[in-house]
Design a protein around this motif. Structure first.
Motif, mmCIF file in Angstrom:
data_model
loop_
_atom_site.group_PDB
_atom_site.id
_atom_site.type_symbol
_atom_site.label_atom_id
_atom_site.label_comp_id
_atom_site.label_asym_id
_atom_site.label_seq_id
_atom_site.Cartn_x
_atom_site.Cartn_y
_atom_site.Cartn_z
ATOM 1 N N LEU A 17 -64.471 -7.374 111.677
ATOM 2 C CA LEU A 17 -63.686 -7.033 112.861
ATOM 3 C C LEU A 17 -63.694 -8.138 113.905
ATOM 4 N N SER A 18 -64.863 -8.703 114.213
ATOM 5 C CA SER A 18 -64.940 -9.721 115.255
ATOM 6 C C SER A 18 -64.125 -10.963 114.887
ATOM 7 N N LYS A 19 -64.131 -11.331 113.616
ATOM 8 C CA LYS A 19 -63.348 -12.497 113.188
ATOM 9 C C LYS A 19 -61.852 -12.219 113.276
ATOM 10 N N VAL A 20 -61.456 -11.004 112.928
ATOM 11 C CA VAL A 20 -60.040 -10.641 113.034
ATOM 12 C C VAL A 20 -59.603 -10.650 114.496
ATOM 13 N N LEU A 21 -60.455 -10.161 115.378
ATOM 14 C CA LEU A 21 -60.122 -10.187 116.807
ATOM 15 C C LEU A 21 -60.021 -11.626 117.316
ATOM 16 N N ALA A 22 -60.937 -12.480 116.867
ATOM 17 C CA ALA A 22 -60.886 -13.881 117.290
ATOM 18 C C ALA A 22 -59.599 -14.552 116.814
ATOM 19 N N GLU A 23 -59.194 -14.263 115.588
ATOM 20 C CA GLU A 23 -57.949 -14.826 115.074
ATOM 21 C C GLU A 23 -56.747 -14.273 115.844
ATOM 22 N N THR A 24 -56.796 -13.004 116.196
ATOM 23 C CA THR A 24 -55.722 -12.411 116.990
ATOM 24 C C THR A 24 -55.629 -13.066 118.358
ATOM 25 N N LEU A 25 -56.783 -13.368 118.962
ATOM 26 C CA LEU A 25 -56.786 -14.050 120.256
ATOM 27 C C LEU A 25 -56.151 -15.432 120.159
ATOM 28 N N ARG A 26 -56.371 -16.114 119.046
ATOM 29 C CA ARG A 26 -55.765 -17.431 118.894
ATOM 30 C C ARG A 26 -54.240 -17.341 118.779
ATOM 31 N N ALA B 220 -50.198 -5.684 120.473
ATOM 32 C CA ALA B 220 -50.271 -6.740 119.453
ATOM 33 C C ALA B 220 -51.660 -6.802 118.834
ATOM 34 N N VAL B 221 -52.685 -6.605 119.648
ATOM 35 C CA VAL B 221 -54.060 -6.614 119.126
ATOM 36 C C VAL B 221 -54.252 -5.476 118.131
ATOM 37 N N LEU B 222 -53.821 -4.255 118.497
ATOM 38 C CA LEU B 222 -53.969 -3.129 117.592
ATOM 39 C C LEU B 222 -53.167 -3.328 116.311
ATOM 40 N N GLY B 223 -51.947 -3.860 116.438
ATOM 41 C CA GLY B 223 -51.141 -4.092 115.248
ATOM 42 C C GLY B 223 -51.783 -5.086 114.297
ATOM 43 N N SER B 224 -52.355 -6.166 114.842
ATOM 44 C CA SER B 224 -53.000 -7.163 113.995
ATOM 45 C C SER B 224 -54.224 -6.590 113.297
#
Length: 372
Positions: free
Chosen positions: A299-308, A317-321
């Motif tokens: 999860l944390s890596k997916v959130l970091a990629e979403t932030l980029r 957009a965060v929830l969709g990703s």
């Protein structure tokens, strides 16, 4: 089933099938009866049906095949109609439990959604709510042990208590104690209803006594100050220009249910949520779900990629990703219910007292950024 918390059109009026039950019932019973009567009449009174020739038998077989096929199609259509009606009623009830959240609450942009492990279900034992009060914006995210109707009832009891206590209680600890009392009352009532005591034995023998709820309660003040109480729930993440970091690293309290809350509740001051920063809350299904090889969802890596990809931290957009990555990780079949909630601070910047541009009150240490 992914369920965005949107309104249910027509939820305020009864469906047509409920307004005219007599006509539906008459058609459901009368048509098959008429078909059956016609087939029996043909067999008993029609001379062609009494003949033993191949042509007569073929006509009779075709007639009964047509009647049987018609009856099967009629029953199938009736069952599908009842199923659609049950889903509409369930959707209205589920939306009343987890009410649609407005896009903005108290200066915060809000987005929430669920991913149900059961096909056709919109909600399960996960719960969340965001309420703007005179004490600040108060948030709850929780997860009821188990699934099914019993878990939904427990979630409803906790949510109902929070919606009242969030406005009534000046202290965050008072809100959590109200949730504990509401959960205790609900479990006692369930225990007496499902397992009536046969004697003076202890109620702890009931399976309901083993139920519990993990819950995190947050309060976001007008200056962005975040205060939190956590009972066995995963800590939220802070999404900011520094990256992805947990809101706190302390061990949470035990879940609500098995053990009473301590006399003094340690409300944790988690610093300020600055304009443009966001909080990401989730249930444990978002981190514990595994893929076909048994690997946990990162999860944390997916959130970091979403932030980029989305530096402005748009909640939807965060929830969709995250949901897209979850479905890819589980091949569309998650093993547990998942609830996600994102809140972004859209208020104007308010420097703290002291040096210009200070972002945290005195005595609060900056959170270190983990290496992802």
């Amino acid at each position: 089933m992914i369920c965005n918390r949107a309104g249910v059109p027509g939820a305020g009026r009864p469906p047509t099938s409920l307004r005219r039950p007599g006509r539906r019932r008459l058609l459901a019973l009368g048509l098959p009866t008429a078909w059956g009567a016609a087939a029996v009449t043909y067999k008993l009174s029609c001379p062609l049906a009494q003949q033993q020739g191949l042509g007569a038998r073929a006509v009779t077989s075709a007639l009964f095949f047509a009647v049987g096929t018609g009856l099967i199609l009629h029953v199938r259509r009736a069952l599908l109609r009842e199923l659609r009606q049950a889903r509409r009623v369930a959707g209205a009830a589920q939306s009343a439990l987890l009410r649609p959240l407005p896009p903005r609450i108290g200066g915060l942009s809000v987005a929430a959604a669920q991913l149900s492990a059961d096909r056709g279900a919109a909600i399960g034992g996960d719960l969340y709510e965001v309420v703007a009060t005179e004490h600040g914006v108060r948030v709850v995210m929780g997860d009821v042990r188990g699934h099914g109707i019993a878990a939904i009832g427990t979630a409803a009891a906790v949510l109902g208590s929070f919606r009242e206590a969030a406005h009534d209680e000046a202290d965050l600890g008072g809100v959590l104690r109200r949730l504990e009392r509401a959960l205790g009352r609900h479990l006692r009532q369930r225990s007496h209803g499902e397992h009536p005591p046969a004697g003076p034995g202890p109620e702890s023998d009931s399976p309901v006594a083993e139920e519990f709820v993990t819950v995190v309660v947050l309060e976001i003040g007008a200056d962005g100050e975040v205060r939190a109480l956590n009972c066995g729930h995963p800590w939220p993440y802070v999404l900011s220009g520094r990256g992805v970091e947990p809101l706190a690293r302390a061990d949470p309290l035990p879940p609500l249910g098995p053990f009473p809350l301590p006399p003094g509740l340690p409300v944790r001051h988690c610093g300020q949520l600055q304009p443009g920063e966001a909080l990401f809350l989730h249930t444990d299904g978002a981190e514990d779900v595994r893929d076909a090889r048994g690997r946990f969802f990162p999860l944390s890596k997916v959130l970091a990629e979403t932030l980029r990809r989305h530096p402005s931290v748009v909640p939807h957009a965060v929830l969709g990703s995250v949901f897209t990555a979850l479905l890819h990780h589980t091949r569309g079949a998650p093993s547990d219910d998942i609830a996600l909630l994102a809140l972004r601070n859209d208020r104007s910047r308010r420097p703290a007292s002291g040096s210009p541009g200070a972002t945290r009150p005195a005595g609060t240490h900056a959170r270190p950024t983990p290496h992802l």
